[in-house]
Design a protein around this motif. Structure first.
Motif, PDB file in Angstrom:
ATOM      1  N   MET A 105      -4.908  -4.368   4.319  1.00 34.81           N
ATOM      2  CA  MET A 105      -6.072  -4.507   3.438  1.00 34.81           C
ATOM      3  C   MET A 105      -5.679  -5.050   2.068  1.00 34.81           C
ATOM      4  O   MET A 105      -6.486  -5.675   1.409  1.00 34.81           O
ATOM      5  CB  MET A 105      -6.869  -3.199   3.326  1.00 34.81           C
ATOM      6  N   CYS A 106      -4.459  -4.797   1.644  1.00 33.43           N
ATOM      7  CA  CYS A 106      -4.000  -5.330   0.349  1.00 33.43           C
ATOM      8  C   CYS A 106      -3.081  -6.549   0.513  1.00 33.43           C
ATOM      9  O   CYS A 106      -3.181  -7.504  -0.235  1.00 33.43           O
ATOM     10  CB  CYS A 106      -3.230  -4.261  -0.435  1.00 33.43           C
ATOM     11  N   HIS A 107      -2.149  -6.482   1.482  1.00 27.83           N
ATOM     12  CA  HIS A 107      -1.128  -7.533   1.587  1.00 27.83           C
ATOM     13  C   HIS A 107      -1.523  -8.651   2.548  1.00 27.83           C
ATOM     14  O   HIS A 107      -0.740  -9.565   2.771  1.00 27.83           O
ATOM     15  CB  HIS A 107       0.214  -6.934   2.007  1.00 27.83           C
ATOM     16  N   GLY A 108      -2.723  -8.559   3.129  1.00 30.09           N
ATOM     17  CA  GLY A 108      -3.190  -9.609   4.028  1.00 30.09           C
ATOM     18  C   GLY A 108      -2.608  -9.479   5.425  1.00 30.09           C
ATOM     19  O   GLY A 108      -1.667  -8.715   5.659  1.00 30.09           O
ATOM     20  N   ASP A 109      -3.192 -10.219   6.383  1.00 28.97           N
ATOM     21  CA  ASP A 109      -2.717 -10.200   7.769  1.00 28.97           C
ATOM     22  C   ASP A 109      -1.240 -10.559   7.805  1.00 28.97           C
ATOM     23  O   ASP A 109      -0.825 -11.558   7.226  1.00 28.97           O
ATOM     24  CB  ASP A 109      -3.498 -11.216   8.619  1.00 28.97           C
ATOM     25  N   MET A 110      -0.466  -9.759   8.462  1.00 28.75           N
ATOM     26  CA  MET A 110       0.975  -9.983   8.615  1.00 28.75           C
ATOM     27  C   MET A 110       1.686 -10.157   7.277  1.00 28.75           C
ATOM     28  O   MET A 110       2.727 -10.816   7.191  1.00 28.75           O
ATOM     29  CB  MET A 110       1.237 -11.210   9.517  1.00 28.75           C
ATOM     30  N   GLY A 116      -4.769 -10.852  -3.772  1.00 27.25           N
ATOM     31  CA  GLY A 116      -4.449 -10.495  -5.154  1.00 27.25           C
ATOM     32  C   GLY A 116      -3.190  -9.658  -5.240  1.00 27.25           C
ATOM     33  O   GLY A 116      -2.566  -9.570  -6.289  1.00 27.25           O
ATOM     34  N   TYR A 117      -2.816  -9.021  -4.134  1.00 27.04           N
ATOM     35  CA  TYR A 117      -1.585  -8.221  -4.107  1.00 27.04           C
ATOM     36  C   TYR A 117      -0.435  -9.082  -3.596  1.00 27.04           C
ATOM     37  O   TYR A 117      -0.653 -10.128  -2.979  1.00 27.04           O
ATOM     38  CB  TYR A 117      -1.776  -6.997  -3.204  1.00 27.04           C
ATOM     39  N   PRO A 118       0.816  -8.627  -3.815  1.00 30.16           N
ATOM     40  CA  PRO A 118       1.946  -9.492  -3.445  1.00 30.16           C
ATOM     41  C   PRO A 118       1.962  -9.899  -1.965  1.00 30.16           C
ATOM     42  O   PRO A 118       1.689  -9.100  -1.079  1.00 30.16           O
ATOM     43  CB  PRO A 118       3.154  -8.622  -3.791  1.00 30.16           C
ATOM     44  N   LYS A 119       2.273 -11.186  -1.798  1.00 27.05           N
ATOM     45  CA  LYS A 119       2.529 -11.743  -0.476  1.00 27.05           C
ATOM     46  C   LYS A 119       3.922 -11.272  -0.075  1.00 27.05           C
ATOM     47  O   LYS A 119       4.843 -11.287  -0.899  1.00 27.05           O
ATOM     48  CB  LYS A 119       2.484 -13.267  -0.646  1.00 27.05           C
ATOM     49  N   LEU A 120       4.082 -10.810   1.171  1.00 23.53           N
ATOM     50  CA  LEU A 120       5.361 -10.221   1.576  1.00 23.53           C
ATOM     51  C   LEU A 120       6.179 -11.139   2.476  1.00 23.53           C
ATOM     52  O   LEU A 120       7.405 -11.038   2.525  1.00 23.53           O
ATOM     53  CB  LEU A 120       5.114  -8.900   2.314  1.00 23.53           C
TER      54      LEU A 120
END
Lengths: 367, 428
Positions: A105-110, A116-120
């Motif tokens: 919900m924060c870091h996006g799918d996968m 808006g939160y860090p891409k991992l």
């Protein structure tokens, strides 16, 4: 004792060092390449008076020795050499499930970002030399991600365990942390001992300790060996390493053209910048300090203040269709969970009545 | 006798009443007496002079005048990680005087919100490679001999929106990720004497007890040099935003290393490599490799008056004006500041004023007669360690534009003929 020796040495060297303060070239530098100031004749750095009997005192009897259990509870860090890593195991598939429930919900799918939160994930080690200087000329930025940039997987385990999920840190079991770590490494196609991390791969302490991240050598100075501190001192004491000059040009210096702001970011500032000296405007809005407003702030606002994650409280558009479904439905969703919304927002300890009270508060702010 | 006294009292009361009446009458009459050239602000009795003020029992913890409501910290969505919990509120440095930041305006950066710690449950644990591991309560910690020092704290991302080009036209958002205070606490060299650090311990991990459980590695050498464990800022307890009840103070070093809500210090023989030492707070350079453990905040300066927020729009041609600013260095004491009026081609020396302290904000001043023509106004600081503030070109040449942190290049204001002030870059 070590500290006392340092003190003695510093006293012997005090006068020499103080004189060197005013002749900086070649002066002894502190560990960060800075001036090292000393206490001379009861005065620190020539300005602060010091009671040397106080700062040099020892033999205090305050406090107590920590028990084994207390130390165990305190030591949550995992060092780069995996010192502090507990036993445990978790599969990529389990990590996928957990990530979907607790992280996406924060870091996006996968872990692909976009909220808006860090891409991992999804970076590329080959882009780290990129410099985005002229976007108009097609310059690309470096794409940093866990697999493409982070030097050690220990950090990943440590951070997930002690700081994630953002609103509920320290809530994941060690096995769950292994699983999420395995999942994120697999998305970024990191291998362990030449092996891909497929869905059924089970990450364990032994396997994680064998992992060398692709960008392990992508950092300097070398701080890990016995000369680590000395290497830092050497690096920081040479200002050429970070573009700091040691000479001042006073006349006919090299200069350049004036570059103006193209698109200002000023409009996004809250509150808007003003230097007026006037009385604040009466907004008529009463500051909410009811029990449920406070509970909302504590338990729900982290997600419900960002529409990308959960309908933002106060955003009538986001809430219109939801409020239409009726208060009872919203109570049920809040209590039992619904899509991205965990049961009671993940706070199982809250009473049903408190959850309902918060729902009423949200509706009152959003209709 | 008694009767006479009463009569006197009554008479006095009557007298006072008459005076009050005449004052009201007089002030009601005055506006009519206003003559050309008179400033009504001086002639007319103001509202606050003709009624009672705030009683002594109002605002028992004092507040600024309501007229100062625009002097606040400010936030920006782009400087946050998704929400206002992992975010930063910037200090309005254009509104500050001297070298101390009021506690309510001290910049606030945290990674999971400002924790509200119960001081009764506060414990500091010192452990790892030490002879005598130790747990202290807050009261026990405060029994140690204390010292007070004035130091700035600056987030290494201060000014980071300027790597490629100027983006903000307000000083608060260009340089407001820093503040300065007088800190009180115990020097670690004092606190650690009885703990006894083992010779093989070269590093220490400081950890906070907040939601992010912030951990940062420091070399023992720095801890024993000038680091402190502090519990007070500007004479009162730390604010929650500054780590109440206890934070680490690491003079001159990256703000993030001054670990707030300090819970433990562990000693070890290797650095830890926390998330804020790998994924973040590392500087990616054009070589594709990143600088790590870049501890000190380098020599820096900015002109605070004028600035985009406080322009010269009210100045007339030929007016004498003080150019004022802040200089600071985490690597020493400010030795001097130069000022340029032509975008860095020629420089003259400004004066330092007030307290000039190590690793502290320092005020500089230059008296200037403005001829009303446009100028390019820059400041350049240098310190006693021998470091000089770089031009943008010099800094970018060495480290590129993707490093995010540690941007300390010279700031230039474009002052226009109408007194407007703009943030500009000077680039070759």
């Amino acid at each position: 004792m070590f500290t006392l020796e340092v003190k003695k040495l510093s006293k012997v060297a005090a006068f020499t060092l103080f004189a060197a303060t005013f002749a900086f070239a070649g002066a002894d530098k502190a560990v960060d390449g800075s001036m090292e100031y000393k206490v001379v004749n009861g005065t620190y750095a020539g300005v602060y008076k010091v009671n040397e009997k106080a700062v040099d005192a020892k033999g205090f009897k305050y406090g107590k020795k920590p028990t084994e259990n207390e130390l165990k509870a305190t030591r949550i860090a995992v060092r780069y050499d995996f010192e502090g890593l507990p036993e445990g195991k978790g599969s990529v598939a389990r990590g996928d499930e957990l990530f979907e429930q607790k992280c996406a919900m924060c870091h996006g799918d996968m872990g692909s970002g976009g909220k808006g939160y860090p891409k991992l994930t999804g970076g590329d080690i080959d882009t780290l030399k990129n410099q985005l200087v002229h976007p108009e000329n097609g310059d690309e930025p470096p794409e940093r991600s866990i697999g493409a940039f982070w030097p050690y997987a220990s950090t990943l385990w440590w951070y997930i365990k002690t700081a994630m999920p953002f609103p509920h840190p320290m809530s994941l079991s060690d096995d769950d942390v292994y699983a999420i770590t395995a999942y994120l490494l697999s998305v970024d196609e990191v291998q362990i001992d030449g092996e891909d991390l497929d869905d059924d791969y089970v990450l364990t302490k032994e396997k994680l300790m064998k992992l060398h991240m692709p960008n392990e050598k992508g950092f300097y100075p070398d701080v890990n060996g016995k000369d680590g501190v000395a290497n830092m001192k050497k690096f920081l004491s040479n200002p050429k390493n970070y573009g700091t000059p040691t000479k001042r040009c006073m006349k006919d210096c090299t200069t350049g053209k004036v570059v103006h702001i193209k698109a200002t970011l000023d409009s996004g500032i809250t509150p808007l910048v003003s230097v007026k000296k006037d009385l604040p405007k009466e907004t008529g809005e009463k500051k909410e300090d009811s029990k449920f407003a406070k509970l909302y702030e504590d338990k729900c606002n982290a997600c419900h203040s960002n529409d990308a994650i959960a309908p933002k409280v106060g955003n009538k558009e986001s809430w219109a269709a939801r409020i239409k479904q009726g208060t009872e439905t919203l109570y049920t969703h809040a209590l039992k969970g619904f899509k991205g919304m965990p049961a009671k927002g993940g706070h199982a300890d809250m009473s049903d009545d408190d959850v309902k009270g918060i729902v009423d508060y949200i509706i009152s702010k959003s209709k | 006798m008694k009767k006479v006294d009463n009569d006197k009292t009554t008479a006095r009361r009557g007298f006072l009443k008459n005076i009050a009446a005449s004052v009201v009458a007089a002030s009601a009459v005055v506006p009519a007496a206003l003559k050309a050239g008179d400033d009504p602000a001086l002639i007319k009795e103001p509202e606050w002079g003709s009624k009672l003020g705030m009683p002594a029992d109002k605002n028992l913890y004092g507040l600024p005048s309501p007229y100062e409501h625009n002097v606040t910290r400010r936030v920006h969505k782009l400087l946050s990680s998704g929400d206002m919990y992992a975010s930063v509120a910037m200090t309005p440095i254009h509104e500050l005087s001297g070298i101390i930041t009021p506690n309510g305006l001290f910049f606030h950066r945290s990674h999971g919100g400002a924790a509200i710690v119960d001081p009764n449950d506060y414990r500091l644990v010192i452990h790892g490679l030490v002879e005598n591991p130790l747990v202290l309560t807050l009261d026990e910690l405060k029994r140690y001999p204390s010292e007070s020092r004035i130091h700035f704290i600056e987030c290494p991302a201060n000014g980071s929106t300027g790597w490629r080009s100027p983006q903000f036209n307000t000083l608060q958002f260009m340089k407001g990720m820093m503040s300065s205070a007088e800190w009180t606490g115990v020097k670690l060299s004092t606190l650690l004497k009885d703990v006894g650090i083992k010779p093989e311990a070269k590093w220490a991990l400081a950890e906070g007890s907040d939601n992010s459980h912030m951990g940062r590695t420091l070399p023992v050498e720095k801890l024993l040099d000038d680091a402190m464990v502090v519990w007070a800022q500007n004479g009162e307890a730390l604010r929650p935003e500054q780590g109440y009840p206890v934070r680490l103070l690491v003079p001159g070093w990256e703000g993030n290393l001054n670990v707030k809500w300090l819970k433990s210090i562990e000693f070890g023989d290797k650095p830890w490599h926390a998330k804020e030492e790998t994924s973040k707070y590392t500087m990616l350079t054009p070589s594709g490799k990143a600088i790590r453990y870049f501890w000190p905040m380098e020599v820096n300066s900015v002109i605070t008056s004028p600035c985009p927020d406080k322009p010269w729009k009210d100045l007339k041609k030929g007016d004498l004006v003080e150019i004022e600013g802040l200089a600071w260095s985490g690597q020493g004491t400010i030795k001097g500041v130069d000022i340029s009026f032509d975008g860095g081609k020629n420089w003259v020396e400004a004066n330092l004023k007030g307290l000039v302290l190590p690793k502290s904000w320092t005020r500089f001043s230059f008296m200037y007669k403005w001829d009303g023509k446009p100028i390019l106004l820059s400041s350049r600081a240098y310190d006693d360690a021998g470091y000089v503030q770089p031009t943008i070109d010099e800094e970018v040449k060495a480290v590129g534009v993707e490093g995010i942190y540690h941007r300390n290049a010279i700031v230039t204001w474009e002052v226009k003929a109408n007194g407007e002030v703009n943030n500009v870059h000077i680039r070759s």
